[in-house]
Design a protein around this motif. Structure first.
Motif, PDB file in Angstrom:
ATOM      1  N   THR A  18      46.348  45.195  43.046  1.00  0.00           N
ATOM      2  CA  THR A  18      46.574  44.036  41.962  1.00  0.00           C
ATOM      3  C   THR A  18      45.298  43.064  42.251  1.00  0.00           C
ATOM      4  OG1 THR A  18      48.901  44.438  41.394  1.00  0.00           O
ATOM      5  CG2 THR A  18      47.605  42.401  40.795  1.00  0.00           C
ATOM      6  N   VAL A  19      45.483  42.726  43.771  1.00  0.00           N
ATOM      7  CA  VAL A  19      44.232  41.820  44.156  1.00  0.00           C
ATOM      8  C   VAL A  19      42.924  42.290  43.832  1.00  0.00           C
ATOM      9  CG1 VAL A  19      43.343  40.692  46.121  1.00  0.00           C
ATOM     10  CG2 VAL A  19      45.852  40.842  45.759  1.00  0.00           C
ATOM     11  N   GLN A  22      42.396  41.705  40.336  1.00  0.00           N
ATOM     12  CA  GLN A  22      41.828  40.488  39.998  1.00  0.00           C
ATOM     13  C   GLN A  22      40.509  39.546  40.250  1.00  0.00           C
ATOM     14  OE1 GLN A  22      45.239  38.641  42.481  1.00  0.00           O
ATOM     15  NE2 GLN A  22      46.450  38.316  40.352  1.00  0.00           N
ATOM     16  N   ILE A  26      38.007  38.331  37.748  1.00  0.00           N
ATOM     17  CA  ILE A  26      37.419  37.095  37.888  1.00  0.00           C
ATOM     18  C   ILE A  26      35.747  37.208  37.862  1.00  0.00           C
ATOM     19  CG2 ILE A  26      36.949  35.196  39.698  1.00  0.00           C
ATOM     20  CD1 ILE A  26      39.996  35.870  40.753  1.00  0.00           C
ATOM     21  N   GLY A 141      46.244  35.425  44.945  1.00  0.00           N
ATOM     22  CA  GLY A 141      46.987  34.432  44.128  1.00  0.00           C
ATOM     23  C   GLY A 141      48.098  34.893  43.344  1.00  0.00           C
ATOM     24  N   ASP A 143      50.628  34.050  39.877  1.00  0.00           N
ATOM     25  CA  ASP A 143      50.577  33.531  38.560  1.00  0.00           C
ATOM     26  C   ASP A 143      51.632  32.434  38.356  1.00  0.00           C
ATOM     27  OD1 ASP A 143      50.199  32.543  35.846  1.00  0.00           O
ATOM     28  OD2 ASP A 143      49.815  34.754  35.318  1.00  0.00           O
ATOM     29  N   TYR A 315      48.051  28.913  46.444  1.00  0.00           N
ATOM     30  CA  TYR A 315      48.018  30.304  46.394  1.00  0.00           C
ATOM     31  C   TYR A 315      48.139  30.489  44.818  1.00  0.00           C
ATOM     32  CZ  TYR A 315      48.297  30.589  51.390  1.00  0.00           C
ATOM     33  OH  TYR A 315      47.985  30.582  52.776  1.00  0.00           O
ATOM     34  N   SER A 316      47.629  29.783  43.992  1.00  0.00           N
ATOM     35  CA  SER A 316      47.894  30.028  42.583  1.00  0.00           C
ATOM     36  C   SER A 316      46.623  30.895  42.038  1.00  0.00           C
ATOM     37  CB  SER A 316      47.675  28.692  41.840  1.00  0.00           C
ATOM     38  OG  SER A 316      46.514  28.096  41.707  1.00  0.00           O
ATOM     39  N   THR A 317      46.804  31.635  40.952  1.00  0.00           N
ATOM     40  CA  THR A 317      45.581  32.461  40.534  1.00  0.00           C
ATOM     41  C   THR A 317      44.412  31.544  40.307  1.00  0.00           C
ATOM     42  OG1 THR A 317      46.802  32.317  38.442  1.00  0.00           O
ATOM     43  CG2 THR A 317      46.837  34.174  39.672  1.00  0.00           C
ATOM     44  N   GLU A 318      44.483  30.422  39.991  1.00  0.00           N
ATOM     45  CA  GLU A 318      43.372  29.397  39.675  1.00  0.00           C
ATOM     46  C   GLU A 318      42.661  29.171  41.070  1.00  0.00           C
ATOM     47  OE1 GLU A 318      40.266  27.050  38.276  1.00  0.00           O
ATOM     48  OE2 GLU A 318      41.975  28.557  37.175  1.00  0.00           O
ATOM     49  N   GLN A 320      42.791  31.244  43.559  1.00  0.00           N
ATOM     50  CA  GLN A 320      42.035  32.359  44.056  1.00  0.00           C
ATOM     51  C   GLN A 320      40.685  32.471  43.350  1.00  0.00           C
ATOM     52  OE1 GLN A 320      43.996  35.785  42.058  1.00  0.00           O
ATOM     53  NE2 GLN A 320      43.073  37.214  43.686  1.00  0.00           N
ATOM     54  N   ARG A 321      40.675  32.250  42.101  1.00  0.00           N
ATOM     55  CA  ARG A 321      39.442  32.378  41.020  1.00  0.00           C
ATOM     56  C   ARG A 321      38.381  31.553  41.784  1.00  0.00           C
ATOM     57  NH1 ARG A 321      36.605  29.973  37.270  1.00  0.00           N
ATOM     58  NH2 ARG A 321      37.577  28.016  37.322  1.00  0.00           N
TER      59      ARG A 321
END
Length: 331
Positions: A18-19, A22, A26, A141, A143, A315-318, A320-321
């Motif tokens: 999944t990472v 992602q 991104i 990250g 979600d 460690y949010s997806t934001e 991570q982005r």
């Protein structure tokens, strides 16, 4: 620069896969040339996602010196197309335990023109001390639209959630020790909640109904379940997998286990009761302490849960982005 990311063949989307997906998304959504590459059609591939990076078959992969070829650890042979094209080859190490697991006979990381990325600070430390190579850290990250706390936790029995697929024998041992150790002192007030075979939304709903999360996974690169549990308002307990020390910090003032390796500075205080991997007795003792904290409530519990929220937010997806784009700008 074109970025191609190898997607290993799996039956269902694991955390590591999944990472990778992602990361590709991104880059693609930022207008960069990025794709996922699958070896064959038998494994899982992302479908039905809006604005997702394209997925191409292995046979259509064409690389040049200007391209970047990223392969997760444990799939050394998959580096071959990038090595042959003299592309920039990167091994993204998401679990330190598999760094050397698939090296062909006579091959080592010293004679391969490959750079490393690490999923966490402990993994980077492991790579540096075993290969003498630096490894920038690129964290995963979670979600926050899926993993978030409830307005309130259920009253009554303390619910302990756990994932039996993560070293099932260890979770059985911890449960048996805890049940015997606490016999006659409120054992019947504990509800055990198995989390297994659920999608992300099901996992999040289960965690929101629990008070404590028992982590039994090891080895780990940067374990996501404890992070997801913190985000859902659980007090986590248990094993760290080594890589979990990227974000795990002790609630206890005098814990029975203290890491001997250096820990990076973080912006949050103690967020859980952590023990050495495989130490089922200490895990049961930590669980007993966590149950007592839940039952007592008060400022110490509030501080631990708030630390968990701060940890999950980092460690949010934001986040991570932003990290992915910063790193690719540097590349």
């Amino acid at each position: 620069m074109k970025t191609c990311i190898f997607l290993p063949p799996v039956k269902r989307p694991t955390g590591g896969v999944t990472v990778l997906r992602q990361m590709a998304d991104i880059l693609y959504q930022d207008g960069r040339d990025a794709c996922l590459v699958v070896r064959d059609a038998t494994g899982w591939t992302p479908e039905g996602l809006v604005d997702a990076a394209p997925v191409i078959p292995w046979g259509d992969l064409k690389l040049s010196r200007e391209d970047l070829w990223l392969v997760p650890e444990g799939w050394v042979n998959a580096l071959t197309p990038g090595l042959e094209a003299r592309a920039t080859c990167i091994s993204y190490v998401q679990n330190w335990a598999y760094l050397f697991s698939s090296l062909p006979s006579g091959v080592d990381w010293h004679n391969l023109p490959v750079e490393f990325l690490a999923v966490s600070d402990p993994v980077s430390y492991f790579i540096k001390n075993t290969t003498c190579k630096d490894a920038p850290v690129l964290r995963p990250g979670i979600d926050p639209a899926i993993f978030y706390p409830p307005e309130s936790k259920p009253s009554g029995r303390v619910t302990v959630a756990y994932m039996p697929r993560k070293n099932k024998a260890a979770s059985v041992q911890v449960k048996a020790i805890f049940d015997h150790m606490c016999g006659g002192t409120g054992m019947d007030d504990i509800r055990w909640l198995e989390i297994d075979g659920m999608d992300a939304h099901g996992v999040a709903d289960a965690l929101r109904s629990a008070h404590i999360f028992l982590a039994t996974g090891y080895p780990e690169g940067c374990p996501l379940p404890p992070l997801e549990a913190m985000a859902c308002g659980c007090l986590p307990v248990g094993f760290t997998g080594f890589g979990g020390w990227d974000y795990m910090r002790q609630v206890q003032e005098a814990p029975r286990f203290t890491p001997w390796w250096p820990l990076r500075e973080v912006d949050w205080p103690g967020n859980g009761f952590w023990c050495a991997d495989g130490d089922v007795l200490d895990a049961a003792l930590c669980l007993k302490d966590a149950v007592a904290m839940i039952r007592e409530g008060g400022l110490y519990l509030d501080a631990a849960l708030l630390a968990g929220q701060d940890t999950a937010a980092a460690y949010s997806t934001e986040e991570q982005r932003r990290a992915v784009l910063r790193l690719w700008d540097a590349l």
